[in-house]
Design a protein around this motif. Structure first.
Motif, PDB file in Angstrom:
ATOM      1  N   ILE A 133       0.840  -1.202   0.000  1.00 23.28           N
ATOM      2  CA  ILE A 133       0.000   0.000   0.000  1.00 23.28           C
ATOM      3  C   ILE A 133       0.873   1.250   0.000  1.00 23.28           C
ATOM      4  O   ILE A 133       0.567   2.259  -0.674  1.00 23.28           O
ATOM      5  CB  ILE A 133      -0.945  -0.001   1.227  1.00 23.28           C
ATOM      6  CG1 ILE A 133      -2.057  -1.037   1.059  1.00 23.28           C
ATOM      7  CG2 ILE A 133      -1.556   1.392   1.458  1.00 23.28           C
ATOM      8  CD1 ILE A 133      -3.024  -0.766  -0.062  1.00 23.28           C
ATOM      9  N   ASN A 134       1.983   1.206   0.743  1.00 22.89           N
ATOM     10  CA  ASN A 134       2.897   2.354   0.785  1.00 22.89           C
ATOM     11  C   ASN A 134       3.594   2.586  -0.552  1.00 22.89           C
ATOM     12  O   ASN A 134       4.120   3.674  -0.799  1.00 22.89           O
ATOM     13  CB  ASN A 134       3.943   2.144   1.882  1.00 22.89           C
ATOM     14  CG  ASN A 134       3.386   2.410   3.273  1.00 22.89           C
ATOM     15  OD1 ASN A 134       2.595   3.332   3.461  1.00 22.89           O
ATOM     16  ND2 ASN A 134       3.785   1.597   4.241  1.00 22.89           N
ATOM     17  N   GLU A 135       3.621   1.568  -1.413  1.00 17.15           N
ATOM     18  CA  GLU A 135       4.240   1.709  -2.732  1.00 17.15           C
ATOM     19  C   GLU A 135       3.313   2.364  -3.757  1.00 17.15           C
ATOM     20  O   GLU A 135       3.752   2.764  -4.828  1.00 17.15           O
ATOM     21  CB  GLU A 135       4.674   0.331  -3.248  1.00 17.15           C
ATOM     22  CG  GLU A 135       5.771  -0.324  -2.417  1.00 17.15           C
ATOM     23  CD  GLU A 135       6.065  -1.751  -2.847  1.00 17.15           C
ATOM     24  OE1 GLU A 135       7.057  -2.326  -2.365  1.00 17.15           O
ATOM     25  OE2 GLU A 135       5.298  -2.292  -3.688  1.00 17.15           O
ATOM     26  N   MET A 136       2.021   2.457  -3.422  1.00 17.05           N
ATOM     27  CA  MET A 136       1.039   3.031  -4.349  1.00 17.05           C
ATOM     28  C   MET A 136       0.857   4.525  -4.096  1.00 17.05           C
ATOM     29  O   MET A 136       1.179   5.028  -3.012  1.00 17.05           O
ATOM     30  CB  MET A 136      -0.329   2.343  -4.172  1.00 17.05           C
ATOM     31  CG  MET A 136      -0.334   0.853  -4.385  1.00 17.05           C
ATOM     32  SD  MET A 136      -2.008   0.187  -4.092  1.00 17.05           S
ATOM     33  CE  MET A 136      -1.682  -1.570  -4.166  1.00 17.05           C
ATOM     34  N   ASP A 137       0.306   5.203  -5.102  1.00 19.05           N
ATOM     35  CA  ASP A 137      -0.079   6.594  -4.874  1.00 19.05           C
ATOM     36  C   ASP A 137      -1.337   6.609  -4.015  1.00 19.05           C
ATOM     37  O   ASP A 137      -2.038   5.595  -3.870  1.00 19.05           O
ATOM     38  CB  ASP A 137      -0.305   7.321  -6.194  1.00 19.05           C
ATOM     39  CG  ASP A 137      -1.422   6.701  -7.017  1.00 19.05           C
ATOM     40  OD1 ASP A 137      -2.601   6.892  -6.680  1.00 19.05           O
ATOM     41  OD2 ASP A 137      -1.119   5.989  -8.010  1.00 19.05           O
ATOM     42  N   LEU A 138      -1.651   7.744  -3.412  1.00 21.11           N
ATOM     43  CA  LEU A 138      -2.728   7.847  -2.432  1.00 21.11           C
ATOM     44  C   LEU A 138      -4.081   7.441  -2.997  1.00 21.11           C
ATOM     45  O   LEU A 138      -4.841   6.693  -2.361  1.00 21.11           O
ATOM     46  CB  LEU A 138      -2.797   9.287  -1.904  1.00 21.11           C
ATOM     47  CG  LEU A 138      -3.814   9.543  -0.789  1.00 21.11           C
ATOM     48  CD1 LEU A 138      -3.448   8.740   0.450  1.00 21.11           C
ATOM     49  CD2 LEU A 138      -3.881  11.035  -0.467  1.00 21.11           C
ATOM     50  N   SER A 142      -6.206   4.168  -1.757  1.00 22.01           N
ATOM     51  CA  SER A 142      -7.517   4.370  -1.152  1.00 22.01           C
ATOM     52  C   SER A 142      -8.588   3.503  -1.821  1.00 22.01           C
ATOM     53  O   SER A 142      -9.413   2.880  -1.137  1.00 22.01           O
ATOM     54  CB  SER A 142      -7.901   5.845  -1.237  1.00 22.01           C
ATOM     55  OG  SER A 142      -9.205   6.056  -0.753  1.00 22.01           O
ATOM     56  N   THR A 143      -8.564   3.431  -3.145  1.00 14.49           N
ATOM     57  CA  THR A 143      -9.575   2.638  -3.870  1.00 14.49           C
ATOM     58  C   THR A 143      -9.366   1.137  -3.647  1.00 14.49           C
ATOM     59  O   THR A 143     -10.337   0.381  -3.578  1.00 14.49           O
ATOM     60  CB  THR A 143      -9.536   2.948  -5.374  1.00 14.49           C
ATOM     61  OG1 THR A 143      -8.185   2.800  -5.862  1.00 14.49           O
ATOM     62  CG2 THR A 143     -10.010   4.353  -5.654  1.00 14.49           C
ATOM     63  N   VAL A 144      -8.103   0.721  -3.529  1.00 12.37           N
ATOM     64  CA  VAL A 144      -7.825  -0.704  -3.282  1.00 12.37           C
ATOM     65  C   VAL A 144      -8.342  -1.104  -1.902  1.00 12.37           C
ATOM     66  O   VAL A 144      -9.010  -2.136  -1.749  1.00 12.37           O
ATOM     67  CB  VAL A 144      -6.314  -1.001  -3.392  1.00 12.37           C
ATOM     68  CG1 VAL A 144      -6.009  -2.411  -2.883  1.00 12.37           C
ATOM     69  CG2 VAL A 144      -5.855  -0.868  -4.838  1.00 12.37           C
ATOM     70  N   ILE A 145      -8.043  -0.302  -0.885  1.00  8.12           N
ATOM     71  CA  ILE A 145      -8.503  -0.606   0.474  1.00  8.12           C
ATOM     72  C   ILE A 145     -10.035  -0.583   0.538  1.00  8.12           C
ATOM     73  O   ILE A 145     -10.649  -1.379   1.266  1.00  8.12           O
ATOM     74  CB  ILE A 145      -7.903   0.388   1.481  1.00  8.12           C
ATOM     75  CG1 ILE A 145      -6.396   0.151   1.595  1.00  8.12           C
ATOM     76  CG2 ILE A 145      -8.557   0.246   2.859  1.00  8.12           C
ATOM     77  CD1 ILE A 145      -5.683   1.098   2.518  1.00  8.12           C
ATOM     78  N   SER A 146     -10.647   0.282  -0.242  1.00  4.43           N
ATOM     79  CA  SER A 146     -12.116   0.348  -0.271  1.00  4.43           C
ATOM     80  C   SER A 146     -12.730  -0.934  -0.817  1.00  4.43           C
ATOM     81  O   SER A 146     -13.879  -1.261  -0.502  1.00  4.43           O
ATOM     82  CB  SER A 146     -12.574   1.538  -1.120  1.00  4.43           C
ATOM     83  OG  SER A 146     -12.110   2.757  -0.580  1.00  4.43           O
ATOM     84  N   GLU A 147     -11.981  -1.670  -1.635  1.00  2.00           N
ATOM     85  CA  GLU A 147     -12.476  -2.918  -2.218  1.00  2.00           C
ATOM     86  C   GLU A 147     -12.322  -4.110  -1.282  1.00  2.00           C
ATOM     87  O   GLU A 147     -12.888  -5.172  -1.525  1.00  2.00           O
ATOM     88  CB  GLU A 147     -11.728  -3.217  -3.533  1.00  2.00           C
ATOM     89  CG  GLU A 147     -12.015  -2.246  -4.661  1.00  2.00           C
ATOM     90  CD  GLU A 147     -13.444  -2.350  -5.170  1.00  2.00           C
ATOM     91  OE1 GLU A 147     -14.046  -3.433  -5.032  1.00  2.00           O
ATOM     92  OE2 GLU A 147     -13.955  -1.351  -5.708  1.00  2.00           O
ATOM     93  N   LEU A 148     -11.553  -3.933  -0.215  1.00  2.00           N
ATOM     94  CA  LEU A 148     -11.299  -5.036   0.713  1.00  2.00           C
ATOM     95  C   LEU A 148     -12.462  -5.239   1.670  1.00  2.00           C
ATOM     96  O   LEU A 148     -13.287  -4.336   1.880  1.00  2.00           O
ATOM     97  CB  LEU A 148     -10.026  -4.758   1.517  1.00  2.00           C
ATOM     98  CG  LEU A 148      -8.717  -4.628   0.747  1.00  2.00           C
ATOM     99  CD1 LEU A 148      -7.596  -4.197   1.694  1.00  2.00           C
ATOM    100  CD2 LEU A 148      -8.361  -5.937   0.068  1.00  2.00           C
ATOM    101  N   GLU A 149     -12.515  -6.440   2.262  1.00  4.13           N
ATOM    102  CA  GLU A 149     -13.464  -6.666   3.347  1.00  4.13           C
ATOM    103  C   GLU A 149     -13.079  -5.752   4.504  1.00  4.13           C
ATOM    104  O   GLU A 149     -11.887  -5.512   4.753  1.00  4.13           O
ATOM    105  CB  GLU A 149     -13.415  -8.125   3.796  1.00  4.13           C
ATOM    106  CG  GLU A 149     -13.810  -9.141   2.731  1.00  4.13           C
ATOM    107  CD  GLU A 149     -15.285  -9.071   2.365  1.00  4.13           C
ATOM    108  OE1 GLU A 149     -16.039  -8.389   3.081  1.00  4.13           O
ATOM    109  OE2 GLU A 149     -15.683  -9.671   1.358  1.00  4.13           O
ATOM    110  N   PRO A 150     -14.063  -5.199   5.226  1.00  7.15           N
ATOM    111  CA  PRO A 150     -13.754  -4.231   6.293  1.00  7.15           C
ATOM    112  C   PRO A 150     -12.740  -4.724   7.313  1.00  7.15           C
ATOM    113  O   PRO A 150     -11.882  -3.954   7.757  1.00  7.15           O
ATOM    114  CB  PRO A 150     -15.126  -3.995   6.940  1.00  7.15           C
ATOM    115  CG  PRO A 150     -16.108  -4.256   5.853  1.00  7.15           C
ATOM    116  CD  PRO A 150     -15.514  -5.368   5.039  1.00  7.15           C
ATOM    117  N   ASP A 151     -12.825  -6.013   7.719  1.00  5.06           N
ATOM    118  CA  ASP A 151     -11.883  -6.513   8.721  1.00  5.06           C
ATOM    119  C   ASP A 151     -10.457  -6.540   8.183  1.00  5.06           C
ATOM    120  O   ASP A 151      -9.504  -6.217   8.896  1.00  5.06           O
ATOM    121  CB  ASP A 151     -12.298  -7.900   9.209  1.00  5.06           C
ATOM    122  CG  ASP A 151     -12.379  -8.923   8.092  1.00  5.06           C
ATOM    123  OD1 ASP A 151     -12.831  -8.564   6.990  1.00  5.06           O
ATOM    124  OD2 ASP A 151     -11.979 -10.083   8.301  1.00  5.06           O
TER     125      ASP A 151
END
Length: 519
Positions: A133-138, A142-151
């Protein structure tokens, strides 16, 4: 004349039969030769019937990770690269990412969309995911984390620096922030921290047709549709409906007739270790998580359950080994020392106690030095028996409904097992150690079998006491509301060493010195 004609006819028939058999053999031979021309399904069935006939060596397992790395390092266009990667499972791509350089992973981030990356990140460890995640732009992160399951999203966000975490949460949509906030509100040892909000929830006042329409509408954003959860007008949990039952239901049926009102559930603030056994008893793919007002917050999926059980087992193994928590390969030295030293200090004190007890019997050892040679035998067998009883008892104590009578039955069983094992091993020790002392140590027969008899009696007594301790100690920990796994192998072994030393030297003093007068 007539007889000759009949004879000629028989000869002709015989020749015809022979010709038919020859033709049949030829046909079979030809078919055997042309077996490769058969369709693939026939060949597959033939191989399953006789699998050992065509073994040409070990089966080569394809290395998907290397194939994926080769594709990413290739010069194909982004569209073609994406198309090729779609042929591989998300887990294989997740494993391949460890083999890539930072620049190559960044190339992958640009090729795949957020939805595809989100599916891959579900199979990546929290530590690695935070690095990626730190290797990606903001925006991309943000969009990748939004696609993950909340936990999963919460676990990754906790690994990030506070400034980066704040920026990511601020750039997310309000619905995503709300889901993450719900999961993050629970402590890590509460079952609510492992749930996902990816589920279908409908009202119990709907008709069958309306329920199907609601299912189709919610399925656009939620893929956990095997079980539909039902709430009343006050949003309180009512029960669940199996997807199949809803699909085959007739339109004139009432929705309430399909609801399983005894469906299992848990409360979000329940401790994981308290409810994990209850969850394992059910074969449901989804278990609803409720708040204190009985409203549905989310669900525990079968994948979440497997992860939770794996974590619990890891913690138990760590405690068995005398650690205060799990370790991993990348853990700093200081952290490893913090986890190991507490138990080692306790065991050091117990070890010093064992040594001081041995000192009490200096007169026995001085009078008959040969008994020192067999001290290790008693200690080892005593420790092994205690550890076996400990493992059995902890497994049985996982049943929260265990009665007092059943606990007494368990203790009595372990005592009997310890006695029987001790009797068998003592008999073998009596025979073989007697021979050993006589022939190797060059001692008289009477002395040899007096020694081996004393060792045998010590074995029986030590193993009975050890099996009893291995059962009672975890029960004691359970009674005072402490995890029984804390009564770990090293603790039981050290206590059993103490018991074994006292037993062995006491028996030696009583039998060899005072009864048989060997010294």
């Amino acid at each position: 004349m007539a007889k000759e004609k009949e004879k000629d006819k028989e000869n002709i028939d015989t020749k015809n039969e022979a010709l038919k058999e020859k033709t049949a053999v030829k046909d079979i031979s030809e078919k055997t030769v042309n077996v490769e021309s058969l369709d693939p399904e026939t060949l597959e069935v033939e191989k399953l019937i006789a699998p050992d006939e065509e073994k040409e060596g070990p089966i080569e397992v394809p290395n998907y990770e290397e194939e994926i790395v080769k594709i990413i390092r290739g010069n194909s266009s982004p569209k073609l690269l994406k198309s090729k990667l779609e042929d591989y499972h998300d887990n294989s791509i997740a494993d391949a990412m460890k083999l890539l350089k930072k620049s190559e992973r960044q190339k992958l981030y640009r090729i795949l969309d957020a939805e595809a990356l989100g599916a891959i990140f579900e199979y990546i460890s929290t530590e690695d995911a935070s690095t990626y995640i730190n290797e990606m732009d903001l925006k991309k992160a943000s969009t990748v984390i939004s696609e993950l399951e909340p936990d999963t999203a919460v676990e990754i966000l906790r690994e990030l620096e506070k400034s980066k975490r704040t920026l990511l949460i601020d750039s997310m949509e309000s619905d995503v922030r709300k889901d993450i906030k719900v999961v993050a509100s629970f402590d890590e040892d509460e079952i609510g921290s492992k749930m996902t909000t990816n589920c279908i929830i409908i009202n119990d006042g709907l008709s069958i047709k309306e329920a199907m329409s609601e299912l189709v509408e919610q399925a656009k954003d939620n893929d956990n549709i095997s079980t539909i959860f039902v709430e009343d007008k006050d949003r309180a949990f009512v029960g669940a409906i199996d997807l199949k039952e809803l699909i085959i239901a007739r339109k004139d049926m009432h929705l309430k007739d399909l609801i399983m009102t005894s469906f299992p559930y848990v409360y979000g603030h329940e401790n994981i270790s308290d409810c994990i056994e209850r969850l394992k008893d059910y074969s449901e793919g989804l278990i609803p998580v409720l708040d204190n007002n009985n409203r549905i917050l989310g669900v525990i999926t079968s994948q979440n359950l497997v992860e939770v059980v794996d974590e619990e087992m890891g913690e138990d193994y760590a405690k068995f080994a005398g650690l205060t928590a799990e370790e991993d390969l990348s853990e700093p030295l200081i952290e490893s020392l913090k986890k190991r030293l507490p138990w080692l200090l306790i065991l050091l004190c117990l070890g010093m106690l064992v040594s001081s007890v041995v000192g009490i019997f200096e007169g026995v050892i001085a009078g008959l030095p040969i008994i020192m040679a067999f001290q290790t035998l008693i200690l080892d067998m005593s420790g092994n028996v205690g550890t076996q009883s400990l493992a059995v008892t902890i497994r049985v104590l996982m049943d929260e409904n265990l009665t007092f009578a059943q606990k007494i039955q368990l203790v009595w069983k372990e005592v009997r097992v310890g006695f029987c094992n001790g009797l068998i091993l003592a008999s073998l020790s009596f025979i073989f150690l007697g021979l050993y002392i006589h022939f190797v140590k060059d001692r008289p027969w009477g002395f040899s079998y007096s020694m081996s008899g004393c060792i045998g009696v010590s074995l029986i007594v030590a193993m009975i006491i050890s099996s009893t301790l291995g059962t009672l100690i975890p029960m004691f920990f359970k009674k005072i509301k402490v995890d029984p796994a804390v009564a770990s192998g090293p603790l039981i072994t050290t206590l059993n060493d103490l018991i074994a030393v006292v037993t062995y030297y006491s028996m030696s003093w009583i039998l060899l010195f005072n009864v048989l007068h060997l010294a």
